[in-house]
Scaffold this motif. Structure first.
Motif, PDB file in Angstrom:
ATOM      1  N   HIS A   1      -3.320   2.477  16.114  1.00 41.85           N
ATOM      2  CA  HIS A   1      -2.575   3.347  17.018  1.00 41.85           C
ATOM      3  C   HIS A   1      -1.853   4.467  16.253  1.00 41.85           C
ATOM      4  CE1 HIS A   1      -2.980   0.905  20.695  1.00 41.85           C
ATOM      5  NE2 HIS A   1      -2.966  -0.126  19.880  1.00 41.85           N
TER       6      HIS A   1
ATOM      7  N   SER B   1      -6.641  -4.637  20.142  1.00 49.56           N
ATOM      8  CA  SER B   1      -6.048  -3.325  19.879  1.00 49.56           C
ATOM      9  C   SER B   1      -5.543  -2.653  21.149  1.00 49.56           C
ATOM     10  CB  SER B   1      -7.051  -2.401  19.177  1.00 49.56           C
ATOM     11  OG  SER B   1      -8.151  -2.112  20.023  1.00 49.56           O
TER      12      SER B   1
ATOM     13  N   ARG C   1      -0.377  -2.393  21.875  1.00 53.45           N
ATOM     14  CA  ARG C   1       0.367  -1.712  20.809  1.00 53.45           C
ATOM     15  C   ARG C   1       1.473  -2.635  20.299  1.00 53.45           C
ATOM     16  NH1 ARG C   1       2.135   3.276  18.872  1.00 53.45           N
ATOM     17  NH2 ARG C   1       0.924   4.616  20.258  1.00 53.45           N
TER      18      ARG C   1
ATOM     19  N   SER D   1       2.925  -0.109  15.010  1.00 47.36           N
ATOM     20  CA  SER D   1       2.713   1.336  15.135  1.00 47.36           C
ATOM     21  C   SER D   1       3.874   2.038  15.834  1.00 47.36           C
ATOM     22  CB  SER D   1       1.412   1.623  15.896  1.00 47.36           C
ATOM     23  OG  SER D   1       1.467   1.055  17.200  1.00 47.36           O
TER      24      SER D   1
END
Length: 293
Positions: A6, A225, A228, A260
């Motif tokens: 990300h 994925s 986040r 991220s």
């Protein structure tokens, strides 16, 4: 080593103190001016020393133009999910698509019960949060026909009308620590939003907690994925005063544990400015270099 790929976000976790009443607002404005991506506020409706977080978010949205906003995290037991869905969509529309929904199952049950809210066991809290996320998403789904009917253990809707739809795909970020809540996050959430001081064993615990989220995602046929990973970071836990070293610590959290989103827990303007001006760009540089390798 886990990197979910990300784009990095840098934000502020600001105390919604009621005195002086505009202090939290000015800190949010300062965070935007400094160049941070996100401003967040904790939500404890039973705490009389705090402003109401939803009112504060709305006021800050009107005072800012670019920065994204979120509760960190919104207290579900005292905010009914059907009303919360409309409030979140409304704020997203009014702010031009700048709102994200950080949400939690609750935890201070004596204080919640004192306000007339439910007292839930850990298992019930997980169930209620799962129901709430389903309700919120259904009410946002204006492309579907008919009202929303829901008959859960904790919430019931009997033909509630859909809408309004948010201005953008609002992310639902869950504050979670225990295995069942982590697996729920993997199954249904868009983000995970814990606080570093509450991680059992510190940053090293992220590996096992990520594994549980990933398991939850896989069980629902989702790519891990899709979730986040964000992290609230207290100022004192990092190399304050040494921006490059600080950036190295954050880059390691990103490349090794997939974080991220870095949200600095501080009410100090100078720290927010340093975080935005020096730490954030250096971290982005280090992570980009690590990903290139």
């Amino acid at each position: 080593m886990t990197d979910y790929g990300h784009e990095l976000l840098f934000g502020a976790f600001i105390t919604p103190a009621a005195r002086p009443p505009t202090h939290a607002v000015e800190l949010a404005v300062a965070a935007e001016r400094a160049g941070l991506d996100l401003v967040t506020f904790q939500d404890h409706p039973y705490q009389p020393a705090f402003l109401d977080t939803w009112t504060l978010l709305s006021y800050v949205a009107a005072r800012t133009r670019r920065v994204r906003l979120s509760g960190n995290v919104i207290n579900l037991p005292l905010r009914h999910p059907a009303v919360l869905a409309r409030a979140a969509a409304s704020l997203d529309l009014l702010s031009g698509g700048r709102f994200e929904l950080g949400i939690g199952a609750g935890g201070f049950w004596d204080a919640i019960a004192a306000m007339g809210g439910p007292r839930r066991s850990p298992g019930q809290a997980v169930e209620a949060l799962g129901e709430a996320i389903e309700i919120i998403r259904e009410l946002w789904a204006t492309e579907k026909r008919g009202g929303v009917h829901f008959d859960g253990e904790h919430y019931r809707l009997e033909g509630a009308k859909r809408g309004p739809a948010p201005a953008h795909g609002v992310g639902i970020w869950v504050g979670a620590y225990k295995p069942r809540m982590l697996r729920l996050t993997g199954r249904v959430a868009d983000g995970w939003l814990p606080s570093l001081p509450y991680l059992p064993g510190g940053p090293a615990a992220l590996a096992e907690m990520n594994r549980r989220i990933d398991e939850g995602a896989a069980s629902a046929g989702r790519d891990p994925s899709a979730v986040r990973r964000l992290l609230n970071i207290p100022e004192h836990s990092l190399s304050v005063g040494r921006p490059r070293r600080w950036a190295g610590e954050l880059a390691e959290l990103s490349l090794e544990y997939g974080v991220s989103g870095f949200i600095l827990m501080t009410d100090d303007v100078a720290s927010l400015e340093l975080f935005a001006a020096e730490v954030a760009p250096a971290t982005r540089e280090l992570v980009a270099a690590g990903r290139a390798r």
